[in-house]
Design an enzyme around this catalytic site. Structure first.
Site, PDB file in Angstrom:
ATOM      1  N   TYR A  46       0.733  -0.971  -0.055  1.00 43.34           N
ATOM      2  CA  TYR A  46       0.120  -0.002   0.084  1.00 43.34           C
ATOM      3  C   TYR A  46       0.730   1.344   0.043  1.00 43.34           C
ATOM      4  CZ  TYR A  46      -4.735  -1.819   0.709  1.00 43.34           C
ATOM      5  OH  TYR A  46      -5.814  -2.610   0.322  1.00 43.34           O
ATOM      6  N   ASP A  92      -6.702  -7.109   3.517  1.00 42.50           N
ATOM      7  CA  ASP A  92      -7.748  -6.630   2.751  1.00 42.50           C
ATOM      8  C   ASP A  92      -8.578  -7.344   2.169  1.00 42.50           C
ATOM      9  OD1 ASP A  92      -9.338  -4.461   1.562  1.00 42.50           O
ATOM     10  OD2 ASP A  92      -8.046  -4.560  -0.411  1.00 42.50           O
ATOM     11  N   ASP A 144     -12.475  -9.022   3.163  1.00 43.71           N
ATOM     12  CA  ASP A 144     -13.588  -9.160   2.637  1.00 43.71           C
ATOM     13  C   ASP A 144     -14.407 -10.585   2.751  1.00 43.71           C
ATOM     14  OD1 ASP A 144     -13.574  -6.293   2.185  1.00 43.71           O
ATOM     15  OD2 ASP A 144     -14.207  -6.635  -0.060  1.00 43.71           O
TER      16      ASP A 144
HETATM   17  C1  IPM Z   1     -10.576  -1.327   3.325  1.00 47.34           C
HETATM   18  C2  IPM Z   1     -10.816  -0.662   2.078  1.00 47.34           C
HETATM   19  C3  IPM Z   1      -9.637   0.062   1.851  1.00 47.34           C
HETATM   20  C4  IPM Z   1      -8.339  -0.466   1.649  1.00 47.34           C
HETATM   21  C5  IPM Z   1      -9.808   1.238   0.613  1.00 47.34           C
HETATM   22  C6  IPM Z   1     -10.996   2.095   0.348  1.00 47.34           C
HETATM   23  C7  IPM Z   1      -8.576   1.753   0.247  1.00 47.34           C
HETATM   24  O1  IPM Z   1     -10.859  -1.720   1.063  1.00 47.34           O
HETATM   25  O2  IPM Z   1     -10.404  -0.703   4.434  1.00 47.34           O
HETATM   26  O3  IPM Z   1     -10.695  -2.801   3.314  1.00 47.34           O
HETATM   27  O4  IPM Z   1      -7.912  -1.088   0.646  1.00 47.34           O
HETATM   28  O5  IPM Z   1      -7.466  -0.558   2.752  1.00 47.34           O
HETATM   29 MG    MG Z   2     -11.238  -3.646   1.852  1.00 41.92          MG
END
Ligand code: IPM
Ligand code: MG
Length: 369
Positions: free
Chosen positions: A141, A249, A253
């Site tokens: 990142y 990340d 999800d």
């Molecule tokens: C998360 C989101 C963020 C990330 C985005 C919005 C930058 O997907 O907090 O998981 O990738 O960290």
């Molecule tokens: Mg995310």
């Protein structure tokens, strides 16, 4: 003592779900349980529209000075063509980096009433309670160089850089081991040591920290791709998963969907504890995004953001008992079959964002007596 909350609703459904949190904050103040003082700022596309940047220096300063920041969501098609450095997500990334919020706790809990709403079989997720500890200020990142170069032959080259230093892996793994001690005492460390040097170092440092300070906790190393597979095969084998920024990340999800909806997952992004005051910088945010497709319709599920405020009660304000009561209130509302659209199945009563917020406060009121 007055507790300073800085609210950053952001874009899309961020503003709608934050309204419900504000009502909850008001409830705590009215009941005399706590004295929260709130101030609001702009982040993401809304900040870009107002100041031409994804977060202003003055809002950044307010975030740094607050006892806790509560964040909604950022982004939307409206800002697809703004300069890369000022895209909505840049505001969130600056907050994480400048506040040094290196440990992101993402609990995935499947409320009993929602076991049927998951895309997995009910018995696989019923009673699920896992915690992803995602490294949040390093890795690909933020690593430099991060560029797209024109090679001059009709080709371009994109570079992102994955970097991890020992101390970054050390400190986030300690958070994971500490959390595991308060739970089921098991940590899975996920990396790709079979392909990436950063995975080799990750594995080495986690092993060392474990040996030195946490040998009472059970540690398993798992390749990140296998971890993704195991999360949808048999998620209840996990307790705490510690992993880097990008894998965290993605895996969070995946974990979110196990609980029924992305609209259910709260998160806490924490900095290091200040040795003198015992406090830490902290930002609380739902895992979901700004959902532009449903923004402004009063459809959004506010539970992830309300749950994030609950995490603020627990981790910033020593009010873990109230965080538990708030969770009980959420569970009670779900038990009654009340659902926002994202959770609804046949026979459920579909309610709006505002109705969900009010129903949770009414339950909390009943629990508080
Ligand atoms: C998360 C989101 C963020 C990330 C985005 C919005 C930058 O997907 O907090 O998981 O990738 O960290
Ligand atoms: Mg995310």
């Amino acid at each position: 003592m007055i507790k300073k909350l800085f609210l950053l609703p952001g874009d899309g459904i961020g503003t709608e779900v934050m309204t419900e949190v504000e009502l909850l904050i008001q409830w705590f103040n009215d009941r005399g349980i706590a004295s929260f003082e709130t101030e609001s700022g702009l982040v993401g596309g809304s900040a870009y529209d107002a100041h031409g940047e994804a977060i202003s220096d003055s809002d950044m300063a307010l975030a740094m000075a607050a006892d806790a920041v509560i964040f909604g969501a950022v982004g939307g098609p409206k800002w697809d063509s703004v300069p890369y450095d000022q895209r909505p997500e840049a505001g969130l990334l600056r907050l994480r980096k400048d506040m040094e919020l290196f440990a992101n706790l993402r609990p995935a809990i499947c409320y009993p009433a929602l076991a049927g709403a998951s895309s997995l079989k009910k018995e696989l997720v019923d009673g699920l309670d896992i915690l992803i500890v995602r490294e949040l200020t390093g890795g690909v990142y933020f690593g430099e160089p991060k560029t797209i170069t024109d090679l001059g032959n009709g080709q371009k080259r994109a570079i992102d850089t994955q970097i991890y230093d020992t101390y970054e892996i050390d400190r986030v793994s300690r958070v994971a081991f500490e959390m595991a001690r308060t739970r089921s005492n098991l940590v899975h460390s996920a990396e790709k040591r079979n392909v990436m040097k950063s995975g080799v170092l990750w594995n080495e440092v986690v092993t060392q920290v474990h040996k030195e300070s946490y040998s009472d906790v059970k540690l398993e190393h798992i390749l990140a791709d296998n971890c993704g597979m195991q999360l949808v095969r048999a998620p209840k084998q996990f307790d705490v998963i510690v992993t880097d920024n990008l894998f965290g990340d993605i895996l969070s999800d995946v974990a979110a969907m196990l609980t029924g909806s992305l609209g259910m997952l709260p998160s806490a992004s924490l900095g290091a504890e200040d040795e003198k005051t015992g406090t830490r910088k902290a930002l609380y945010e739902p895992v979901h995004g700004s959902a532009p497709d449903i923004a402004g319709k009063d459809y959004a599920n506010p539970i992830a953001t309300i749950g994030s405020f609950g995490m603020a009660l627990r981790y910033s304000f020593g009010m873990g008992d109230w965080a538990t009561k708030l969770d009980d209130a959420i569970a009670a509302v779900l038990d009654k079959g009340l659902r926002t659209r994202d959770l609804a199945q046949e026979g459920d009563k579909v309610i709006s964002t505002a109705e969900m917020g009010k129903a949770i406060i009414a339950e909390l009121d009943a629990i508080a007596g």
